[in-house]
Design a protein around this motif. Structure first.
Motif, mmCIF file in Angstrom:
data_model
loop_
_atom_site.group_PDB
_atom_site.id
_atom_site.type_symbol
_atom_site.label_atom_id
_atom_site.label_comp_id
_atom_site.label_asym_id
_atom_site.label_seq_id
_atom_site.Cartn_x
_atom_site.Cartn_y
_atom_site.Cartn_z
ATOM 1 N N GLN A 280 -3.900 2.412 -0.647
ATOM 2 C CA GLN A 280 -2.936 1.655 -1.580
ATOM 3 C C GLN A 280 -1.615 2.035 -1.485
ATOM 4 N N ARG A 281 -1.172 3.360 -1.216
ATOM 5 C CA ARG A 281 0.109 3.670 -1.130
ATOM 6 C C ARG A 281 0.768 2.842 0.060
ATOM 7 N N GLN A 282 0.009 2.540 1.059
ATOM 8 C CA GLN A 282 0.665 1.956 2.160
ATOM 9 C C GLN A 282 0.947 0.280 1.567
ATOM 10 N N PHE A 283 0.112 -0.385 0.926
ATOM 11 C CA PHE A 283 0.310 -1.589 0.278
ATOM 12 C C PHE A 283 1.428 -1.757 -0.794
ATOM 13 N N VAL A 284 1.523 -0.537 -1.520
ATOM 14 C CA VAL A 284 2.800 -0.391 -2.373
ATOM 15 C C VAL A 284 3.861 -0.344 -1.546
ATOM 16 N N GLU A 285 3.990 0.471 -0.530
ATOM 17 C CA GLU A 285 5.125 0.457 0.335
ATOM 18 C C GLU A 285 5.558 -0.677 1.058
ATOM 19 N N ILE A 286 4.496 -1.574 1.364
ATOM 20 C CA ILE A 286 4.668 -2.973 1.973
ATOM 21 C C ILE A 286 5.318 -3.884 0.676
ATOM 22 N N ALA A 287 4.916 -3.523 -0.235
ATOM 23 C CA ALA A 287 5.382 -4.576 -1.379
ATOM 24 C C ALA A 287 6.856 -4.322 -1.658
ATOM 25 N N ARG A 288 7.027 -2.993 -1.679
ATOM 26 C CA ARG A 288 8.376 -2.483 -1.977
ATOM 27 C C ARG A 288 9.274 -3.131 -0.923
ATOM 28 N N ALA A 289 8.986 -3.022 0.288
ATOM 29 C CA ALA A 289 9.711 -3.351 1.317
ATOM 30 C C ALA A 289 9.982 -4.858 1.140
ATOM 31 N N LEU A 290 8.929 -5.768 0.796
ATOM 32 C CA LEU A 290 9.190 -7.043 0.593
ATOM 33 C C LEU A 290 10.104 -7.588 -0.610
ATOM 34 N N SER A 291 10.122 -6.654 -1.508
ATOM 35 C CA SER A 291 11.115 -6.865 -2.831
ATOM 36 C C SER A 291 12.465 -7.080 -2.386
ATOM 37 N N PHE A 292 13.001 -6.002 -1.291
ATOM 38 C CA PHE A 292 14.220 -6.199 -0.829
ATOM 39 C C PHE A 292 14.417 -7.453 -0.130
ATOM 40 N N GLY A 293 13.478 -8.189 0.336
ATOM 41 C CA GLY A 293 13.892 -9.569 0.833
ATOM 42 C C GLY A 293 13.554 -9.202 2.378
ATOM 43 N N ALA A 294 13.049 -8.195 2.904
ATOM 44 C CA ALA A 294 12.803 -7.934 4.274
ATOM 45 C C ALA A 294 11.500 -8.835 4.579
ATOM 46 N N ARG A 295 11.405 -9.206 5.776
ATOM 47 C CA ARG A 295 10.173 -10.078 6.231
ATOM 48 C C ARG A 295 9.814 -9.621 7.689
#
Length: 508
Positions: A156-171
């Motif tokens: 779950q922590r990994q998925f939260v980190e991925i979501a956080r990264a995507l929230s900045f606009g990174a793809r």
């Protein structure tokens, strides 16, 4: 070198590193490395320890500037290093060690330093949680925004980190050893999410020691070896044996270690481990004979280091038993393990092996205070005499044993750690990555000392993923994902051992 196709000819790669070189003093960590990752791909980056993977990731994420070469994103030059927001909009790395703050909620972690504020500058918590719920739903992350991050599973922590990264606009997301702490079911779920995100336009750079995963999830693979790019190819077109050979530099024949030293027969074993189970290893049984050198090999997360630390009392197993030279030390007790006849060289000499401001003499004799005096008093004369003997036998370069050990070179510091391990004339010598971070001459000297110790009748257990360390062994036991999976007899080839360590079936 071969080059893989990178999507439509007119589309620039999501990231392109061209001719990247990075030096640290006299050490060349990257030498003219090229990497191009096409949009929508999952691109694997593999290589043995020290190949340059971590340095390349630090360049791709803007933590370090290359000494030579360039980095671009979607055809545009990388931002200035100081412009962290611009880097976050282009790339993010989910590291093996989570950067989530356990004491904060999921919502607070997702928008750390980006909180919504109302009148008077106060945080609007309801809006923050609403934004977090929308973000998590958009990327199908099933986590409650109010949950404390410390209560989440690794997955779950990994998925939260991925979501956080995507929230900045990174793809473009770098996944650094994402499966190291996951079980089989969690790995399957991770791979399913990666595929879903690919379909939504997210591109991944996937770093793993488990080569079988490269064939399960990745489209293209790039191999680094000795700071250089060796190979880039579509995964579907690359035989497993060729991938391992590219990583090791070992062709079909490979290198053999000639070792004609005889192993004692009939003597009581120096180490007997039976059905040992702990947090990082499961149902392990092994034996090290008197005068025998046994390797314990495995990639990161295999459990080899934790198993070796359990043998010498740094950890306690949940079940099973350990015997050292016929004695059963109390679980989790280093003094008991030493009293039973163990000597130990830990993984990290800086944090586990040395007391920097203490003298060379004190560091070398820490494990044998009973030999230095009576009633808890230490005789400086005895200590210095023992230290002088160690300095001579280990060829430690120092003008005075009373100098702080911090003043020695890395190779000489490691010799001090080895000297202390041998000070009690151990029946069992346990070594974890014994030649890590030392120069070639020191490495050869230390490995010769290991052979000399075995000739004296002591058993030796070497837990390492360095092939040079393992070549002195009579046999090598391989761990993969917490279990012993295979045994290699003397005369193994590099590519065979690496394949076993990485969980790779060369015949598949």
């Amino acid at each position: 070198m071969s080059e893989a196709p990178t999507g439509d000819a007119g589309d620039p790669p999501v990231v392109a590193a061209t001719g990247v070189t990075r030096r640290f003093g006299p050490t060349v960590a990257l030498h003219g490395v090229d990497l191009r990752v096409a949009a929508g791909q999952t691109h694997a980056l593999v290589g043995r320890n020290g190949a340059g993977k971590s340095t390349l990731v630090s360049v791709l994420t803007g933590l370090q500037a290359p000494d030579e070469g360039t980095v671009s994103f979607s055809g545009r030059p990388a931002p200035r290093l100081a412009d962290r927001d611009a880097w976050r909009q282009r790339v993010a790395c989910v590291y093996q060690k989570s950067t989530i703050i356990p004491a904060l909620t999921v919502a607070e972690n997702l928008f750390l330093n980006r909180h919504d504020r109302g009148p008077g500058g106060l945080i609007t918590w309801s809006r923050l949680r609403r934004r977090a719920a929308e973000l998590l739903a958009a990327w199908s992350v099933e986590v409650e925004p109010r949950t404390l991050a410390g209560e989440l599973s690794v997955e779950q922590r990994q998925f939260v980190e991925i979501a956080r990264a995507l929230s900045f606009g990174a793809r473009f997301i770098i996944l650094d050893e994402p499966t190291a702490q996951l079980d089989g079911a969690a790995i399957s779920r991770l791979f399913a999410r990666v595929r879903d995100l690919q379909r939504q336009g997210v591109t991944f750079l996937f770093i793993s020691h488990h080569l079988q995963e490269v064939y399960e999830i990745c489209d293209v693979v790039t191999v680094l070896r000795d700071a250089r790019r060796i190979l880039t190819a579509p995964v579907a077109d690359l035989p497993r044996a060729d991938l391992v050979a590219a990583m090791t530099g070992d062709a079909t024949v490979g290198r053999r270690r000639e070792n004609d030293r005889a192993v004692e027969s009939g003597a009581a074993p120096a180490l007997a481990v039976r059905d040992l189970t702990g947090g990082a290893y499961r149902q392990v049984s092994l034996q090290v004979g008197a005068g025998e050198i046994v390797g314990l090999a495995g990639a990161a997360g295999s459990g080899r280091t934790e198993l070796a630390e359990t043998v010498v009392g740094l950890r306690s197993a949940d079940s099973g038993r350990i015997e050292i030279a016929g004695r059963r030390p109390r679980p989790g007790s280093v003094p008991d393990a030493l009293a039973a006849g163990a000597g130990f060289v830990p993984q990290d000499r800086h944090h586990q092996g040395l007391v920097p401001q203490m003298s060379i003499a004190d560091n070398g004799t820490l494990s044998v205070p009973e030999r230095l005096g009576r009633g808890g008093f230490i005789s400086a004369r005895r200590r210095d005499a023992m230290a002088a003997d160690m300095i001579g036998k280990l060829a430690i370069k120092t003008p005075d044993p009373r100098l702080p050990v911090s003043g020695l070179s890395g190779g000489n510091q490691q010799k001090v750690v080895m000297a202390r391990a041998l000070a009690g004339d151990p029946r069992l010598l346990v070594l974890i990555n014994p030649t890590s971070g030392v120069d070639v001459r020191s490495k050869e000297f230390l490995l010769d000392k290991v052979l000399e110790t075995a000739r004296s009748g002591a058993g030796v257990l070497i837990a390492s993923d360095e092939l040079d360390d393992l070549r002195v062994c009579d046999r090598v036991l391989v761990m993969f994902r917490s279990r012993l999976t295979s045994e290699m007899a003397r005369g193994w080839h590099d590519h065979e051992l690496v394949a076993a360590m990485e969980g790779m079936d060369l015949d598949a």
